[in-house]
Design a protein around this motif. Sequence first.
Motif, PDB file in Angstrom:
ATOM      1  N   THR A  63       0.939  -1.091  -0.024  1.00  0.00           N
ATOM      2  CA  THR A  63       0.114  -0.046   0.293  1.00  0.00           C
ATOM      3  C   THR A  63       0.956   1.376  -0.184  1.00  0.00           C
ATOM      4  O   THR A  63       0.502   2.369  -0.492  1.00  0.00           O
ATOM      5  CB  THR A  63      -1.020   0.017   1.126  1.00  0.00           C
ATOM      6  N   GLU A  64       2.066   1.238   0.415  1.00  0.00           N
ATOM      7  CA  GLU A  64       2.889   2.386   0.400  1.00  0.00           C
ATOM      8  C   GLU A  64       3.325   2.710  -1.031  1.00  0.00           C
ATOM      9  O   GLU A  64       3.393   3.796  -1.430  1.00  0.00           O
ATOM     10  CB  GLU A  64       4.292   1.858   1.265  1.00  0.00           C
ATOM     11  N   ASN A  65       3.517   1.542  -1.841  1.00  0.00           N
ATOM     12  CA  ASN A  65       3.628   1.600  -3.388  1.00  0.00           C
ATOM     13  C   ASN A  65       2.351   1.959  -3.962  1.00  0.00           C
ATOM     14  O   ASN A  65       2.445   2.680  -5.155  1.00  0.00           O
ATOM     15  CB  ASN A  65       4.139   0.328  -3.638  1.00  0.00           C
ATOM     16  N   CYS A  66       1.144   1.459  -3.393  1.00  0.00           N
ATOM     17  CA  CYS A  66      -0.029   2.064  -4.186  1.00  0.00           C
ATOM     18  C   CYS A  66      -0.482   3.611  -4.112  1.00  0.00           C
ATOM     19  O   CYS A  66      -0.964   4.118  -4.588  1.00  0.00           O
ATOM     20  CB  CYS A  66      -1.266   1.221  -3.854  1.00  0.00           C
ATOM     21  N   LEU A  67      -0.118   3.987  -2.735  1.00  0.00           N
ATOM     22  CA  LEU A  67      -0.702   5.038  -2.330  1.00  0.00           C
ATOM     23  C   LEU A  67       0.416   6.158  -1.778  1.00  0.00           C
ATOM     24  O   LEU A  67       0.606   7.178  -2.491  1.00  0.00           O
ATOM     25  CB  LEU A  67      -1.732   4.884  -0.965  1.00  0.00           C
ATOM     26  N   ASP A  68       1.233   5.967  -1.015  1.00  0.00           N
ATOM     27  CA  ASP A  68       2.100   6.946  -0.228  1.00  0.00           C
ATOM     28  C   ASP A  68       2.992   7.416  -1.340  1.00  0.00           C
ATOM     29  O   ASP A  68       3.136   8.708  -1.277  1.00  0.00           O
ATOM     30  CB  ASP A  68       2.980   6.372   0.900  1.00  0.00           C
ATOM     31  N   ARG A  69       3.414   6.571  -1.942  1.00  0.00           N
ATOM     32  CA  ARG A  69       4.373   6.867  -3.111  1.00  0.00           C
ATOM     33  C   ARG A  69       4.012   8.004  -4.058  1.00  0.00           C
ATOM     34  O   ARG A  69       4.620   8.489  -5.019  1.00  0.00           O
ATOM     35  CB  ARG A  69       4.793   5.553  -3.846  1.00  0.00           C
ATOM     36  N   HIS A  70       2.632   8.012  -4.343  1.00  0.00           N
ATOM     37  CA  HIS A  70       2.267   8.889  -5.517  1.00  0.00           C
ATOM     38  C   HIS A  70       1.503  10.265  -4.790  1.00  0.00           C
ATOM     39  O   HIS A  70       1.191  11.095  -5.544  1.00  0.00           O
ATOM     40  CB  HIS A  70       0.793   8.233  -6.055  1.00  0.00           C
ATOM     41  N   LEU A  71       1.787  10.173  -3.344  1.00  0.00           N
ATOM     42  CA  LEU A  71       1.256  11.598  -2.791  1.00  0.00           C
ATOM     43  C   LEU A  71       2.205  12.803  -3.121  1.00  0.00           C
ATOM     44  O   LEU A  71       1.680  13.793  -3.180  1.00  0.00           O
ATOM     45  CB  LEU A  71       1.376  11.360  -1.435  1.00  0.00           C
ATOM     46  N   ASP A  73       3.711  13.406  -6.149  1.00  0.00           N
ATOM     47  CA  ASP A  73       3.286  14.146  -7.405  1.00  0.00           C
ATOM     48  C   ASP A  73       1.584  14.079  -7.700  1.00  0.00           C
ATOM     49  O   ASP A  73       1.395  15.081  -8.568  1.00  0.00           O
ATOM     50  CB  ASP A  73       3.849  13.330  -8.463  1.00  0.00           C
ATOM     51  N   LYS A  74       0.837  13.292  -7.060  1.00  0.00           N
ATOM     52  CA  LYS A  74      -0.475  13.343  -7.461  1.00  0.00           C
ATOM     53  C   LYS A  74      -1.445  13.026  -6.289  1.00  0.00           C
ATOM     54  O   LYS A  74      -2.224  12.424  -6.587  1.00  0.00           O
ATOM     55  CB  LYS A  74      -0.741  12.155  -8.633  1.00  0.00           C
ATOM     56  N   ALA A  75      -1.260  13.881  -5.255  1.00  0.00           N
ATOM     57  CA  ALA A  75      -1.974  13.734  -4.196  1.00  0.00           C
ATOM     58  C   ALA A  75      -3.459  14.121  -4.549  1.00  0.00           C
ATOM     59  O   ALA A  75      -4.438  13.639  -4.035  1.00  0.00           O
ATOM     60  CB  ALA A  75      -1.463  14.650  -3.173  1.00  0.00           C
ATOM     61  N   ASN A  76      -3.582  15.097  -5.559  1.00  0.00           N
ATOM     62  CA  ASN A  76      -4.739  15.645  -5.947  1.00  0.00           C
ATOM     63  C   ASN A  76      -5.425  15.077  -7.198  1.00  0.00           C
ATOM     64  O   ASN A  76      -6.476  15.457  -7.702  1.00  0.00           O
ATOM     65  CB  ASN A  76      -5.045  17.155  -5.991  1.00  0.00           C
TER      66      ASN A  76
END
Length: 642
Positions: A63-71, A73-76
Amino acid sequence: MTHQIKSFKEYQKIYKNSVRHPEKFWAKQAKTFKWMKPWKKVLSGGFEEADVRWFEGGQLNITENCLDRHLKDKANDVALIWEPNDPSQAFKTYTYKELYSEVCRCANMLKSNGIKKGDRVCFYMPMVAELTIGVLACARIGAIHSVVFAGFSANALADRIKDCSCKMVICSDYNNRGNKSIAVKEIVDEAVAKDCSSVETVIVYKASNTKVKMKRGRDKWWHKEIEGKRKTCKPAKMNSEDVLFILYTSGSTGKPKGVVHTCGGYMVYTCYSFKNVFQYQQGDVYWCSADIGWITGHSYIIYGPLLAGAKTLMFEGVPTFPDAGRFWHICEKHKVNQFYTAPTAIRALMAQGDDWPSHYDLNSLKVLGTVGEPINEEAWNWYKEKIGKNTLPIVDTWFQTETAGIMISGLGGLSPQKATYAGLPLPGIQLCLLNSKGKEIKGNGKEGLLCIKYPWPSMIRTTYGDHARCKEVYFSSFKNKYFTGDGARRDKKGMYRIIGRVDDVINVSGHRMGTAEIENAINEHPNVIESAVVGYPHKIKGEGIYAYVILNKNKMDANIDTKKFNSSLLKVVTKEIGPIAKPDKIQIVTGLPKTRSGKIMRRILRKIAAGEAKNIGDVSTLLNPDVVKKVIRGASKILVNN
Ligand code: WT7
């Protein structure tokens, strides 16, 4: 992010390299993820002992790779779009930040209800966004999810809960499907009452306004439990080979088995295959119409797309509600770029006429996908012409619950295409065709048993609680090979066409079922003494279920009310497995063709069911050759259910 192949030439080059240096190839893919601790060894173990391990020594949280990692560049940016069953209701979207917060809140809710790393959590939920959130919340804290398709019966659910002793069940109150509302919670109550003593808590997500009974001390509302939970939750440190999930699937014998997948390899493979097969470009809207209760939904609604930072759409409803234009309406409404569905859905919509898709603007579409069963030429052509306007690439993706990720497929727009052919293997995947003696069939333009000769990261690790079964089913038929259970043809260019199962597994509308499992259900009927189930070609479902049944003597002699018997038999099957296992055709017989050792000759029964009684061939070696004639004669008087 894993590498995205950009041309067919590049594919060919990478494929060659991946065979020459497999570990180097997979290490390169794996390096693009966030690891809490780097792995020590890319590949360990082998097929022989069914003890393959990938990226050992490494630690990660998917989930760190599914979610946190994208925050960063693409949080929104939108991560998840949820389209409700009723199109007049508002759809929902979650940005990566919002999805992250929801998953963390849910993870904290799981923890506060006593769920710890390694505990099993069963999901019996319709296609609501909370299913995706819940699954990821489990992965966040290292709990093992076991999603059970919400079309299964209470008995089938209970079997699955017991097999892996789930501590918690997460369900909804109701399931909104078309104009029906299914009482999900009642089914869960019935299931848990069947000796599911491991279940401590049932979390109920409210999807309707109708009341349900809640059992004090055991049942809790999702919305109440999640209230006030913190929006952050530290991701659990998982070893590469820690279990991520269990997913039950049918085999040719016995009860469904829990296919086990682990964290590291599954992460690497689902992201890699998603990006390459669909040629996903950042910003695209991707929609897979499968149910999360099957592997396609796990890998290509949740994990693959989110790992790749994609916008993934999930749909609560059915293709024909409110009308047969619903899929195309959704494509237009959300400007879907990649659309992925099953041949059975294509055939069903094709049968509704060409008009439906023509009412909608499908210009956003770039890649069309199909999965789950062989696609016939007519359906392939219709998809290509009517949806793809003859210009879009079709990716016919072959894989299995056990492979977890797509193994054979074109890469959207890059690879050669041919109707009914899944195509070439993905880089890293080494296939072969064997004859029944296990000898490799070399050369092209040949047919044989489809096997895989080298491990791949997302392969099955074990069948839960029964490693011997895993070894036996997949790795013992042929030395040092994984046997898929499918037959395939390889054409002159090396492209593969999947012919279908060569074992006693049938594929009904993309749902895999064991004939033994259906027979066991049928045999529960008080008037049935023996039965045999086979598949037969079905225009919409791909394969239909044909059941031959022998009734007990009283019933045979007296002219039984066949209509009543038919409906009571369907009820029994629905109760034991679920409506998806209901026989389409039932033939009452007085005997079944058997070998001298007492084995039912399904080959003969399949021919009769397919209406090919003329080509049965020699039956003289049977224990009871005369029975065949009787069965053929009786085939004109069968009970038809659709
Ligand atoms: C079996 C696996 C793959 C996810 C859904 C089904 C059949 C799957 C194709 C395809 C022809 C296919 C095979 C396979 N199958 N995809 N593109 N063309 N056949 O997963 O329930 O594990 O079933 O589905 O027979 O062995 P599953």
